[in-house]
Design a protein around this motif. Structure first.
Motif, short mmCIF file in Angstrom:
data_model
loop_
_atom_site.label_atom_id
_atom_site.label_comp_id
_atom_site.label_asym_id
_atom_site.label_seq_id
_atom_site.Cartn_x
_atom_site.Cartn_y
_atom_site.Cartn_z
N UNK A 1 0.86 -1.18 0.00
CA UNK A 1 0.00 0.00 0.00
C UNK A 1 0.89 1.23 0.00
N UNK A 2 0.64 2.10 -0.96
CA UNK A 2 1.40 3.36 -1.07
C UNK A 2 0.59 4.47 -0.44
N UNK A 3 1.20 5.26 0.42
CA UNK A 3 0.47 6.38 1.02
C UNK A 3 1.47 7.41 1.54
N UNK B 1 3.70 0.51 2.71
CA UNK B 1 3.50 -0.54 3.72
C UNK B 1 3.46 -1.87 2.99
N UNK B 2 4.22 -2.83 3.48
CA UNK B 2 4.24 -4.17 2.87
C UNK B 2 3.87 -5.19 3.95
N UNK B 3 2.86 -5.99 3.66
CA UNK B 3 2.47 -7.03 4.61
C UNK B 3 2.64 -8.38 3.93
N UNK B 4 3.47 -9.21 4.53
CA UNK B 4 3.81 -10.50 3.94
C UNK B 4 3.23 -11.61 4.81
N UNK B 5 2.27 -12.34 4.25
CA UNK B 5 1.64 -13.43 5.00
C UNK B 5 2.43 -14.72 4.75
N UNK B 6 2.52 -15.55 5.78
CA UNK B 6 3.21 -16.83 5.67
C UNK B 6 4.67 -16.59 5.23
#
Lengths: 134, 124
Positions: A37-39, A44-49
């Motif tokens: 997400x750019x803001x 913001x980077x969310x890495x699952x698993x």
């Protein structure tokens, strides 16, 4: 000039795909999902698993402290190349990376501070282009 | 009230409470707090989070010690920030990821939210 510009959504998708591929190539493990997400001059980077099998074995054997240490060192080791990758995609300098991971949930989160907002195709221009193409 | 106005009110309440924690526990005033809410994720950015003792350590070539101090400060403060988010937004925070860099005087957190209504409807 807007020829080479992409929309915010396109840029976020490209970031997600490249970060997922980066994890696979550098850690031999593909995260199940990467959201970007750019803001306001940040990504913001969310890495699952995001936890590798080796770390999972440490956790299963009750070695939480060692697993935490391994994760922290892995994050530090990949950061310079990850920073370079993000800079190449957004074409803006990354001046800081905040990063944390929770081993229990397998989730890694990062906030990258950029030195300015990346140039993207504004929503007005996108809708104008859509109208022209219609 | 529109969703934007509602979130502005939430931001105001969160900021007041987070500033209070920094003032009461660290005798320190934050420069700015900003937020970004998307999907079920809340991003919180605290600017000017580093206290004078930490800055003094950093400026005297004791960056590693300053980082150790910050880790403990974050460990003490983050559960409180997590609770504030849960109370003000009426959500459950299922994951709280945070980091601080002393060099740039900035702290950031990613809170993964479970909205109470979603959870209730899942359970019913």
């Amino acid at each position: 000039m807007t020829d080479n510009l992409v929309t915010r959504g396109q840029l976020e998708r490209e970031l997600s795909q490249k970060v997922q591929a980066f994890y696979r190539s550098h850690l031999g493990h593909q995260p199940s999902k990467v959201t970007c997400q750019l803001f306001s001059g940040k990504v913001a980077i969310i890495i699952e698993d995001s936890i590798t099998s080796a770390e999972q074995i440490l956790l299963d054997k009750g070695k939480e402290d060692l697993a935490q240490k391994v994760r922290s060192n892995l994050d530090n080791a990949i950061q310079p190349e990850l920073k370079q990758l993000i800079e190449e995609i957004v074409k803006v300098e990354v001046i800081d990376i905040l990063s944390d991971a929770t081993l229990e949930t397998g989730r890694t989160g990062m906030i990258l501070i950029l030195n300015k907002d990346p140039e993207i195709l504004s929503p007005e221009k996108t809708s104008k282009l859509k109208k022209i193409n219609e | 009230m529109s969703n934007k106005n509602k979130f502005n009110k939430v931001e105001y309440l969160l900021s007041e409470e987070i500033k209070n924690i920094y003032r009461d526990r660290l005798e320190h005033q934050l420069d700015n707090i900003s937020y970004k809410l998307f999907d079920r994720t809340l991003i919180v950015i605290l600017e000017g989070a580093i206290t004078p003792p930490e800055k003094l350590l950093k400026n005297n070539d004791r960056l590693h010690l300053a980082q150790q101090v910050r880790r403990v400060i974050d460990e003490a403060i983050n559960p409180q920030i997590k609770n504030i988010i849960e109370e003000v937004m009426n959500v459950e925070v299922t994951d709280f990821l945070s980091d601080t860099t002393i060099e740039n005087n900035i702290s950031g957190a990613i809170a993964i939210l479970e909205f109470k209504s979603n959870k209730d409807s899942k359970n019913s």
